[in-house]
Design a protein around this motif. Structure first.
Motif, PDB file in Angstrom:
ATOM      1  N   ASP A 117       0.838  -1.216   0.000  1.00  0.00           N
ATOM      2  CA  ASP A 117       0.000   0.000   0.000  1.00  0.00           C
ATOM      3  C   ASP A 117       0.865   1.256   0.000  1.00  0.00           C
ATOM      4  N   GLU A 118       1.913   1.237   0.815  1.00  0.00           N
ATOM      5  CA  GLU A 118       2.827   2.378   0.894  1.00  0.00           C
ATOM      6  C   GLU A 118       3.536   2.601  -0.451  1.00  0.00           C
ATOM      7  N   GLU A 165       2.430   1.722  -3.420  1.00  0.00           N
ATOM      8  CA  GLU A 165       1.440   2.234  -4.372  1.00  0.00           C
ATOM      9  C   GLU A 165       1.218   3.727  -4.171  1.00  0.00           C
ATOM     10  N   GLU A 166       1.133   4.148  -2.910  1.00  0.00           N
ATOM     11  CA  GLU A 166       0.929   5.568  -2.606  1.00  0.00           C
ATOM     12  C   GLU A 166       2.119   6.403  -3.074  1.00  0.00           C
ATOM     13  N   SER A 182       1.920   9.303  -5.906  1.00  0.00           N
ATOM     14  CA  SER A 182       2.388  10.645  -5.560  1.00  0.00           C
ATOM     15  C   SER A 182       3.416  11.136  -6.573  1.00  0.00           C
TER      16      SER A 182
END
Length: 140
Positions: free
Chosen positions: A24-25, A27-28, A32
């Motif tokens: 998840d991190e 992907e974020e 960004s």
């Protein structure tokens, strides 16, 4: 790269929850980065559109820059494997709106050989029309 090694370790250790949190991190972080790049290219696109509208002319250099920035925005925004786009129309509009004042200040340095301040240049250009044109170019 460090994150990928950490992900491998989590998977090898059977720590699925931790691995998913790391995914998840990642992907974020990726999204960004894409947003930042689209924002940068969006500002360049707007600079040239503002100059075109204010000076009521264009140059080959501006036209090529517009073409290149639109191509880069579309390339960055395109999902390779699943198809579709990372950012939808509303998100693109938001990014362009946020970058408009930056573009206006930079265009003021270039248009009319820098004779006008940003607010003077703003009076010569319809912001909504310019934003709509930028979005239309991106979505062609």
């Amino acid at each position: 790269m460090e994150e990928l090694l950490e992900l491998r370790q989590f998977l090898e250790q059977g720590k699925i929850h931790e691995a998913l949190l790391l995914v998840d991190e990642l992907e974020e972080m990726s999204l960004s980065d894409k947003i930042n790049k689209i924002d940068s290219y969006g500002v360049i696109l707007l600079i040239h559109l503002i100059k075109q509208k204010a000076e009521k002319r264009s140059t080959r250099s501006w036209d090529v820059s517009i073409e290149n920035t639109v191509r880069e925005i579309n390339k960055i925004n395109k999902r390779r494997k699943s198809g579709g786009f990372y950012l939808n129309q509303a998100e693109l509009i938001d990014i362009l709106q946020q970058g408009y004042q930056v573009a206006l200040k930079r265009a003021a340095l270039e248009a009319f050989e820098g004779r006008y301040e940003a607010q003077e240049l703003a009076a010569m250009v319809d912001q909504q029309e310019t934003l709509a044109e930028a979005l239309e170019l991106i979505q062609q």
